[in-house]
Design a protein around this motif. Structure first.
Motif, PDB file in Angstrom:
ATOM      1  N   UNK A  60     -38.907  -6.787 -95.030  1.00 61.11           N
ATOM      2  CA  UNK A  60     -40.024  -5.847 -95.095  1.00 61.11           C
ATOM      3  C   UNK A  60     -40.625  -5.665 -93.707  1.00 61.11           C
ATOM      4  N   UNK A  61     -40.835  -4.405 -93.337  1.00 61.48           N
ATOM      5  CA  UNK A  61     -41.551  -4.067 -92.101  1.00 61.48           C
ATOM      6  C   UNK A  61     -42.955  -3.650 -92.513  1.00 61.48           C
ATOM      7  N   UNK A  62     -43.944  -4.492 -92.234  1.00 57.85           N
ATOM      8  CA  UNK A  62     -45.328  -4.189 -92.605  1.00 57.85           C
ATOM      9  C   UNK A  62     -45.875  -5.194 -93.603  1.00 57.85           C
ATOM     10  N   UNK A  78     -39.694 -10.864 -92.678  1.00 59.75           N
ATOM     11  CA  UNK A  78     -40.743  -9.841 -92.638  1.00 59.75           C
ATOM     12  C   UNK A  78     -41.149  -9.593 -91.193  1.00 59.75           C
ATOM     13  N   UNK A  79     -41.623  -8.382 -90.950  1.00 63.63           N
ATOM     14  CA  UNK A  79     -42.060  -7.979 -89.612  1.00 63.63           C
ATOM     15  C   UNK A  79     -43.465  -7.398 -89.717  1.00 63.63           C
ATOM     16  N   UNK A  80     -44.277  -7.610 -88.689  1.00 63.16           N
ATOM     17  CA  UNK A  80     -45.572  -6.958 -88.603  1.00 63.16           C
ATOM     18  C   UNK A  80     -45.817  -6.526 -87.163  1.00 63.16           C
ATOM     19  N   UNK A 140     -35.452  -3.867 -81.618  1.00 64.82           N
ATOM     20  CA  UNK A 140     -35.849  -5.259 -81.791  1.00 64.82           C
ATOM     21  C   UNK A 140     -35.697  -5.730 -83.227  1.00 64.82           C
ATOM     22  N   UNK A 141     -36.082  -4.867 -84.175  1.00 66.74           N
ATOM     23  CA  UNK A 141     -35.933  -5.206 -85.595  1.00 66.74           C
ATOM     24  C   UNK A 141     -34.455  -5.339 -85.961  1.00 66.74           C
ATOM     25  N   UNK A 142     -33.623  -4.398 -85.497  1.00 70.87           N
ATOM     26  CA  UNK A 142     -32.187  -4.444 -85.802  1.00 70.87           C
ATOM     27  C   UNK A 142     -31.550  -5.699 -85.217  1.00 70.87           C
ATOM     28  N   UNK A 143     -31.964  -6.086 -84.027  1.00 69.89           N
ATOM     29  CA  UNK A 143     -31.399  -7.281 -83.395  1.00 69.89           C
ATOM     30  C   UNK A 143     -31.737  -8.539 -84.195  1.00 69.89           C
ATOM     31  N   UNK A 144     -32.976  -8.637 -84.673  1.00 67.44           N
ATOM     32  CA  UNK A 144     -33.370  -9.803 -85.469  1.00 67.44           C
ATOM     33  C   UNK A 144     -32.659  -9.824 -86.818  1.00 67.44           C
ATOM     34  N   UNK A 145     -32.411  -8.668 -87.383  1.00 68.48           N
ATOM     35  CA  UNK A 145     -31.697  -8.608 -88.666  1.00 68.48           C
ATOM     36  C   UNK A 145     -30.259  -9.087 -88.489  1.00 68.48           C
ATOM     37  N   UNK A 146     -29.613  -8.629 -87.426  1.00 67.60           N
ATOM     38  CA  UNK A 146     -28.223  -9.033 -87.176  1.00 67.60           C
ATOM     39  C   UNK A 146     -28.130 -10.535 -86.915  1.00 67.60           C
TER      40      UNK A 146
END
Length: 298
Positions: A134-136, A154-156, A170-176
């Motif tokens: 989840x983003x947010x 989760x991301x905020x 940055x989000x894609x890198x952390x997911x991978x």
């Protein structure tokens, strides 16, 4: 006459002794409460009007960013159209795009409901323990109650202003790098329909295995790093396109919510003003009655 005055004085003393307030005092207390409530509602109206103006300004910027960001989504669609998955995915990774701020209507519950419907769908079944990211913070709190076991990351603080491609990368890198196992990716976000409406949508994003198994990519010889980098870049593109469109939906929903709140505050001010005027007139009438009654008793 003196007997009536003595009886009235004795009754007033007994009422004061038992804590009963005079009629005028009760009216003044009620008027004071209405006056304080009127003041608070007027202050709320000022705040909601200011927030509406700010949201209107941000909406214009968000729409320009959304138009530019959609080009990333179009480029992704052309790639995904040539890489169809031959086997249906059972274990999907759901990436829910939301935000950290509220006061914007049902913008967050929209994507939360769409995620729950997708997991509970019987026509296109997926594993019940499919991971969710989840983003947010808003949708995170909603999904934690219903699908708390599925939340893996989760991301905020993402897209506090207009989202950038650096945020999405940055989000894609952390997911991978998270190490979560999945067969495919489903991106859940709000689609911008118009300045007054939006709808939840789900976009399928191809992963590295999908690229390797697709007939279009198998026809060429390429290194493993190529498909890996392409999959990560495609995920960042899809997340960025979803972020900017969801941000535009959020600003639109916030402007509409503040507009409705301002209208409700205006209606409430009218109702309270009428109540205050009626109470004031009643208090004046009671005072005149007391004066006339006292004068006639002399």
């Amino acid at each position: 006459m003196f007997a009536r005055q003595s009886v009235a004085r004795l009754a007033a003393q007994q009422a004061h002794r038992h804590g009963a307030a005079p009629q005028n005092a009760r009216n003044m207390a009620t008027l004071r409460e209405i006056e304080l409530r009127l003041k608070s509602v007027r202050n709320i109206e000022k705040i909601t009007k200011s927030m509406k103006m700010i949201a209107s300004t941000k909406l214009a910027k968000a729409q320009r960013a959304m138009i530019a960001g959609k080009q990333y989504g179009i480029a992704n669609s052309e790639i995904f159209d040539h890489t169809p998955s031959e086997t249906p995915a059972k274990r999907k990774l759901f990436i829910v795009v939301s935000s950290d701020k509220g006061l914007c209507g049902g913008i967050h519950s929209s994507v939360s409901k769409a995620t729950r419907r997708a997991i509970a769908d019987t026509e296109n079944p997926v594993d019940a323990d499919s991971p969710i990211m989840v983003i947010g913070d808003k949708s995170k709190a909603q999904l934690a109650r219903a699908l708390g076991k599925n939340l893996t990351l989760t991301f905020n603080q993402i897209g506090r202003d207009i989202p950038t491609f650096a945020d999405a990368a940055g989000v894609a890198d952390l997911i991978v790098k998270s190490g979560v196992e999945y067969d495919s990716i489903a991106l859940v976000y709000n689609k911008f329909v118009s300045a007054i409406s939006y709808e939840a949508g789900i976009v399928e994003v191809a992963n590295e295995n999908t690229f390797k198994e697709s007939p279009g990519f198998r026809a060429y010889e390429m290194e493993d790093d190529v498909t890996k980098d392409l999959a990560e870049f495609s995920l960042a593109n899809a997340i960025y396109a979803a972020l900017v469109e969801a941000h535009a939906c959020e600003q639109s929903a916030r402007r509409n919510a503040m507009d409705n709140a301002s209208k409700n505050a205006k209606d409430m001010i009218g109702t309270l003003t009428m109540q205050y005027n009626r109470g004031r007139q009643a208090a004046i009438t009671n005072e005149l009655v007391d004066i006339i009654t006292g004068a006639s008793a002399l």
